[in-house]
Write a protein that holds these residues in place. Structure first.
Motif, PDB file in Angstrom:
ATOM      1  N   GLY A   1       0.824  -1.192   0.000  1.00 22.47           N
ATOM      2  CA  GLY A   1       0.000   0.000   0.000  1.00 22.47           C
ATOM      3  C   GLY A   1       0.861   1.246   0.000  1.00 22.47           C
ATOM      4  N   VAL A   2       0.242   2.382  -0.187  1.00 27.14           N
ATOM      5  CA  VAL A   2       0.949   3.664  -0.175  1.00 27.14           C
ATOM      6  C   VAL A   2       0.270   4.569   0.847  1.00 27.14           C
ATOM      7  N   TYR A   3       1.019   4.962   1.836  1.00 25.77           N
ATOM      8  CA  TYR A   3       0.491   5.756   2.943  1.00 25.77           C
ATOM      9  C   TYR A   3      -0.058   7.089   2.447  1.00 25.77           C
ATOM     10  N   ALA A   4      -1.274   7.440   2.875  1.00 29.20           N
ATOM     11  CA  ALA A   4      -1.879   8.710   2.483  1.00 29.20           C
ATOM     12  C   ALA A   4      -2.848   9.180   3.554  1.00 29.20           C
ATOM     13  N   ASN A   5      -2.681  10.409   3.998  1.00 32.19           N
ATOM     14  CA  ASN A   5      -3.589  10.979   4.984  1.00 32.19           C
ATOM     15  C   ASN A   5      -5.010  11.103   4.452  1.00 32.19           C
ATOM     16  N   THR A   6      -5.150  11.158   3.138  1.00 34.05           N
ATOM     17  CA  THR A   6      -6.483  11.255   2.523  1.00 34.05           C
ATOM     18  C   THR A   6      -7.392  10.130   3.006  1.00 34.05           C
ATOM     19  N   ASN A   7      -6.829   8.945   3.177  1.00 33.58           N
ATOM     20  CA  ASN A   7      -7.623   7.796   3.623  1.00 33.58           C
ATOM     21  C   ASN A   7      -8.331   8.079   4.942  1.00 33.58           C
ATOM     22  N   TYR A   8      -7.630   8.712   5.856  1.00 36.00           N
ATOM     23  CA  TYR A   8      -8.199   8.909   7.195  1.00 36.00           C
ATOM     24  C   TYR A   8      -9.138  10.108   7.266  1.00 36.00           C
ATOM     25  N   LEU A   9      -9.003  11.051   6.339  1.00 41.58           N
ATOM     26  CA  LEU A   9     -10.025  12.092   6.247  1.00 41.58           C
ATOM     27  C   LEU A   9     -11.349  11.485   5.777  1.00 41.58           C
ATOM     28  N   ILE A  10     -11.267  10.537   4.836  1.00 37.15           N
ATOM     29  CA  ILE A  10     -12.480   9.849   4.386  1.00 37.15           C
ATOM     30  C   ILE A  10     -13.079   9.030   5.527  1.00 37.15           C
TER      31      ILE A  10
ATOM     32  N   PRO B   1       2.660  -4.837   3.976  1.00 38.78           N
ATOM     33  CA  PRO B   1       3.683  -3.875   3.548  1.00 38.78           C
ATOM     34  C   PRO B   1       3.041  -2.590   3.019  1.00 38.78           C
ATOM     35  N   VAL B   2       3.564  -1.466   3.461  1.00 36.01           N
ATOM     36  CA  VAL B   2       3.099  -0.150   3.022  1.00 36.01           C
ATOM     37  C   VAL B   2       4.322   0.735   2.785  1.00 36.01           C
ATOM     38  N   ILE B   3       4.260   1.584   1.764  1.00 34.19           N
ATOM     39  CA  ILE B   3       5.321   2.548   1.495  1.00 34.19           C
ATOM     40  C   ILE B   3       4.990   3.835   2.236  1.00 34.19           C
ATOM     41  N   SER B   4       5.890   4.248   3.109  1.00 35.32           N
ATOM     42  CA  SER B   4       5.648   5.439   3.910  1.00 35.32           C
ATOM     43  C   SER B   4       5.783   6.702   3.067  1.00 35.32           C
ATOM     44  N   GLN B   5       5.503   7.848   3.675  1.00 41.86           N
ATOM     45  CA  GLN B   5       5.581   9.120   2.961  1.00 41.86           C
ATOM     46  C   GLN B   5       6.999   9.478   2.549  1.00 41.86           C
ATOM     47  N   THR B   6       7.995   8.921   3.225  1.00 45.74           N
ATOM     48  CA  THR B   6       9.380   9.174   2.844  1.00 45.74           C
ATOM     49  C   THR B   6       9.908   8.138   1.864  1.00 45.74           C
TER      50      THR B   6
END
Length: 397
Positions: free
Chosen positions: A190-199, A305-310
């Protein structure tokens, strides 16, 4: 300047806590103070932490809360804890799953039909573990950072421009949805995104009929018995706190103070304020089954496994970060960053050891000539303190 690693002045209601802290020092946890001092000596303006081990408690601090006045940091200071908030949001969602109001594996469009066609292929589980394929909104909310990680092509201008700007959640979500997808729904890593948690915040409001922050306060924060945790009501933190210095990989040199900031850009998934003691208490009660049922905890621990923002790989469950320390064990919790502040909260798999630590400088790694952030002495000192706090037997150190 260092603040002493001893029991702070406590009100009468906290007498037992102070006794535990003094006991912890007497039996050996005080060896953590030199390790904490090493983080400050390596370049961190201020760091403070609470460690729990087998019923004992240690609190320590090192450095300054204000580089101009020299005011020391103290262990009881409040902190913007960033994405540690996501565990609280995930717990609230799992409460709704337990009530039968949310199904983790049906399209999110069932609950939020206005999100468009993509929502028909994205489930609540995918939002929780960052496999939705939805992009991060931050590069669009802060356009001067849009070229990250190409540091030579960036500036911090938009950090200053947006200091007091209010971002409605729907606006930020729209930015993420309009951006090119970062993966297929459900695909790993996965790819980490704050958008997910706003939803997820909007989902929580839909099924509970109240603002997400209100539900979280009543059903997660208060259920855990936290007294110094909540969501900001303005750009300033209420109560004792440190200033928060942002370097952004050397683009701000010297690091700039962003402790006064409208946190709407972080939204319900990353704007919470707490103390290190409250974070340890939350995770202790959370993993003991006081917030969600054991069946929910088991699902939340299903890390992928998830790819962090960095760009680095992490293991992430449903709102939970999984951390493996070689030769030591598995730890669960979360970490968080906002402009100028970093927080980590980890609990051992058996629940016997806990560490929560706060720092008042972020993105301290300066780039080389090619623009690649380089290792910094803070990195090694922080890892050493973390290992001593979570892995070593303080009685024999």
């Amino acid at each position: 300047m260092r603040s002493p690693g001893r029991c702070p002045v406590c009100p009468p209601a906290d007498t037992m806590t102070c006794m535990n802290i003094l006991l912890a020092v007497s039996v050996g946890l005080s060896v953590l103070q030199p390790a904490l001092d090493e983080v400050h000596d390596a370049g961190m303006p201020g760091i403070y932490a609470e460690v729990r081990h087998g019923g004992r408690v240690w609190r320590g601090a090192s450095g300054v809360a204000d580089v101009e006045t020299g005011q020391p940091v103290t262990p009881d200071m409040r902190q913007r804890v960033g994405s540690v908030t996501k565990t609280f949001v995930a717990a609230a969602i799992m409460q709704q799953v337990e009530k039968g109001r949310v199904d983790l594996d049906v399209p999110i469009s069932r609950y939020l039909p206005d999100l468009g066609e993509r929502a028909k292929k994205i489930t609540t589980r995918m939002l929780l573990n960052h496999t939705s394929g939805i992009a991060e909104y931050i590069p669009y909310a802060f356009p001067s950072l849009a070229n990250f990680p190409s540091l030579p092509d960036m500036s911090i201008k938009s950090l200053d421009d947006n200091r007091f700007k209010h971002f409605p959640p729907a606006e930020l979500i729209a930015m993420g949805l309009k951006a090119p997808a970062v993966g297929e729904p459900g695909a790993t890593p996965g790819v980490y995104a704050n958008t997910n948690y706003l939803i997820l915040g909007q989902l929580l409001e839909k099924v509970t009929g109240m603002p997400a922050e209100t539900y979280l306060t009543r059903n997660v924060i208060e259920r855990a018995g936290l007294k110094h945790t909540g969501f900001p009501t303005g750009p300033r933190i209420k109560g004792p706190h440190s200033r928060m210095y942002e370097s952004f990989y050397g683009l701000a040199d010297p690091p700039r103070d962003y402790s006064v900031y409208d946190m709407s850009w972080a939204g319900v998934g990353a704007s919470m304020v707490s103390t290190m003691s409250d974070l340890n208490e939350f995770f202790a009660r959370f993993f003991a089954g006081a917030i969600v049922k054991p069946s929910s905890l088991a699902q939340m621990r299903q890390a992928i496994p998830v790819i962090s923002q960095t760009g680095s790989p992490i293991e992430y469950g449903l709102g939970l970060l999984k951390t493996e320390i070689p030769g030591c064990g598995t730890f669960w919790g979360n970490g968080g960053t906002v402009w100028g502040a970093a927080t980590i909260s980890l609990t051992s798999a058996d629940g016997k050891r806990q560490l929560s630590a706060a720092m008042n400088l972020e993105r301290w790694n300066k780039p080389n000539a090619s623009g690649v952030p380089q290792p910094h002495p803070i990195d090694g000192a922080l890892a050493a303190f973390q290992r001593k706090a979570l892995c070593e037997d303080p009685a024999t150190s």
